[in-house]
Design a protein around this motif. Structure first.
Motif, PDB file in Angstrom:
ATOM      1  N   ARG A   1      41.745  20.286 -37.931  1.00  0.00           N
ATOM      2  CA  ARG A   1      40.476  20.961 -37.659  1.00  0.00           C
ATOM      3  C   ARG A   1      40.711  22.410 -37.244  1.00  0.00           C
ATOM      4  O   ARG A   1      40.007  23.323 -37.685  1.00  0.00           O
ATOM      5  CB  ARG A   1      39.712  20.197 -36.583  1.00  0.00           C
ATOM      6  N   SER A   2      41.712  22.599 -36.396  1.00  0.00           N
ATOM      7  CA  SER A   2      41.975  23.971 -35.905  1.00  0.00           C
ATOM      8  C   SER A   2      42.442  24.886 -37.029  1.00  0.00           C
ATOM      9  O   SER A   2      42.087  26.073 -37.056  1.00  0.00           O
ATOM     10  CB  SER A   2      42.993  23.932 -34.774  1.00  0.00           C
TER      11      SER A   2
ATOM     12  N   ARG B   1      39.390  25.779 -38.969  1.00  0.00           N
ATOM     13  CA  ARG B   1      38.537  26.673 -38.170  1.00  0.00           C
ATOM     14  C   ARG B   1      39.121  28.085 -38.148  1.00  0.00           C
ATOM     15  O   ARG B   1      38.383  29.070 -38.326  1.00  0.00           O
ATOM     16  CB  ARG B   1      38.409  26.130 -36.746  1.00  0.00           C
TER      17      ARG B   1
ATOM     18  N   ASP C   1      34.283  18.596 -41.372  1.00  0.00           N
ATOM     19  CA  ASP C   1      34.293  17.132 -41.284  1.00  0.00           C
ATOM     20  C   ASP C   1      34.444  16.498 -42.662  1.00  0.00           C
ATOM     21  O   ASP C   1      35.153  15.496 -42.822  1.00  0.00           O
ATOM     22  CB  ASP C   1      33.014  16.631 -40.604  1.00  0.00           C
TER      23      ASP C   1
ATOM     24  N   ASP D   1      47.615  15.737 -36.373  1.00  0.00           N
ATOM     25  CA  ASP D   1      46.463  14.898 -36.076  1.00  0.00           C
ATOM     26  C   ASP D   1      45.195  15.637 -36.492  1.00  0.00           C
ATOM     27  O   ASP D   1      45.237  16.775 -36.976  1.00  0.00           O
ATOM     28  CB  ASP D   1      46.412  14.500 -34.602  1.00  0.00           C
ATOM     29  N   ALA D   2      44.065  14.978 -36.293  1.00  0.00           N
ATOM     30  CA  ALA D   2      42.800  15.548 -36.738  1.00  0.00           C
ATOM     31  C   ALA D   2      42.509  16.869 -36.048  1.00  0.00           C
ATOM     32  O   ALA D   2      41.935  17.782 -36.660  1.00  0.00           O
ATOM     33  CB  ALA D   2      41.664  14.557 -36.490  1.00  0.00           C
ATOM     34  N   GLU D   3      42.908  17.001 -34.792  1.00  0.00           N
ATOM     35  CA  GLU D   3      42.617  18.239 -34.080  1.00  0.00           C
ATOM     36  C   GLU D   3      43.406  19.411 -34.647  1.00  0.00           C
ATOM     37  O   GLU D   3      42.888  20.529 -34.764  1.00  0.00           O
ATOM     38  CB  GLU D   3      42.913  18.079 -32.581  1.00  0.00           C
TER      39      GLU D   3
END
Length: 389
Positions: free
Chosen positions: A381-382, A385, A357, A376-378
């Motif tokens: 994030r992925s 991760r 974050d 995008d944010a996803e």
């Protein structure tokens, strides 16, 4: 780009470096060119602020040589040797204060990408009280800048010809770029001999940055036929010489090849920019407990990005794999990274999913140059991760 070759050798990168390339920086490339610094600086100013790191330039004698060359040409010199490996806004502000007190009219950045980026910040600061005002911005075309000469002592960042400087705003905890045409150095003095004293780990980390610039210059949305041609050549140079560096070899041939790969990569950064791995790595500056060099951070992010991005530019990625000699791009890059000691995950260096974050909050720069059609944010994030492992 203008290039000079005062010490070209038969084993060197080859005469085609004399091609004009689309950057405003005049590049003087060749062994021993550090000693030309004074003659190159004299037409640009009379008092140089020489920006470098704290110890290596003095220890290796490069600072003394640079000062001697400048003074022999009639250029006064004031040294600021307070730049860290990850340049900070307060360091650049301190250098700026020294420059103003000495009424310097020229800036010389001597060192790796960090020293050069700090020098760039000083050169473009103008009337601002702090360089923090500029971090995360693109300068207007009419911005006034002091003339800047970049003298790289690593082979990777290409900062000697790029139009950006990456610094950390220590007040906001925000790592981003100062960008614009005015950030580009007037002259780059690329002397491959200056990389001879690099620790192997630093040389390897820097070399992966050159590889990343080559890959991204081939697959970016803004990539062109010309940028891809530079990419293929830079990739071949890195393929053949980075493993030799990792084994402790530092022959003139290896140093010239890696310096050329870095220069070609820098031209690509200046002309077609970079992709998501650079945005992701820079945003990791928001997690101060994770202390990674830029090149090593890129190496840890690359596997996840390659797996995700491949479907969006398969032809260009396949050519990357072909040049590197692998069956596919993921395995080709992983094999090279593993061979030079750059394998592993972000978790190996203290990064965890709890830190994602903070990175997303610190994300900046161009996100629309990546082969992914939707960023995008996803997606971001992925990628973090998957890189944690």
């Amino acid at each position: 780009m203008h290039t000079d070759h005062p010490h070209r050798t038969a084993a060197g990168p080859g005469p085609d470096l004399a091609l004009d390339l689309p950057v405003p920086t005049r590049a003087v490339f060749g062994r021993g060119t550090l000693d030309l610094l004074g003659s190159l600086a004299a037409p640009l100013g009379g008092h140089a602020l020489l920006v470098c790191g704290r110890t290596a330039m003095r220890r290796h004698g490069y600072l003394d040589r640079a000062e001697a060359s400048l003074r022999a040409a009639g250029v006064a010199v004031t040294v600021f040797d307070g730049v860290s490996a990850d340049p900070r806004s307060d360091e650049a502000d301190a250098a700026l204060a020294v420059a103003r007190a000495g009424r310097c009219d020229l800036v010389v950045g001597l060192g790796g990408g960090s020293a050069i980026d700090a020098a760039k910040a000083v050169a473009v600061a103008g009337d601002h009280d702090t360089v923090r005002d500029l971090i995360g911005t693109t300068l207007p075309a009419h911005a006034v800048a002091l003339p800047l000469i970049a003298v790289p002592t690593t082979a990777g960042s290409g900062s000697e010809v790029t139009k950006g400087a990456i610094l950390t705003d220590v007040v906001r905890g925000f790592k981003s770029g100062i960008r614009g045409d005015g950030v580009a150095p007037r002259v780059a003095v690329v002397d491959p001999d200056l990389t001879a004293r690099l620790p192997v780990a630093v040389a390897v980390d820097s070399g992966f940055d050159a590889l990343a610039h080559a890959v991204e210059g081939a697959v970016a949305v803004r990539a062109t036929e010309e940028s891809r041609a530079r990419s293929w050549r830079a990739l071949a140079l890195v393929r053949d010489n980075l493993p030799r560096l990792a084994r402790g070899e530092s022959s003139p041939e290896v140093r010239e090849a890696m310096a050329l790969a870095a220069l070609l990569g820098g031209v690509n950064v200046a002309t077609v920019s970079t992709c998501l791995p650079h945005r992701l790595q820079q945003a990791m500056g928001a997690v101060p407990k994770v202390r990674l060099s830029h090149g090593r951070g890129l190496a840890l992010l690359y596997p996840a990005w390659l797996r995700s991005a491949y479907a969006h530019a398969p032809e260009a990625f396949d050519t990357v794999a072909d040049v590197l000699g692998g069956r596919d791009v993921v395995h080709a890059v992983a094999a090279l990274a593993g061979a030079v000691g750059l394998g592993g995950t972000l978790a190996d260096h203290g990064f965890s999913e709890r830190d994602i974050d903070a990175c997303l909050t610190g994300m900046s720069g161009n996100l629309d140059n990546d082969p992914h059609r939707r960023v995008d944010a996803e997606l971001l994030r992925s990628l973090y991760r998957d890189s944690v492992g």
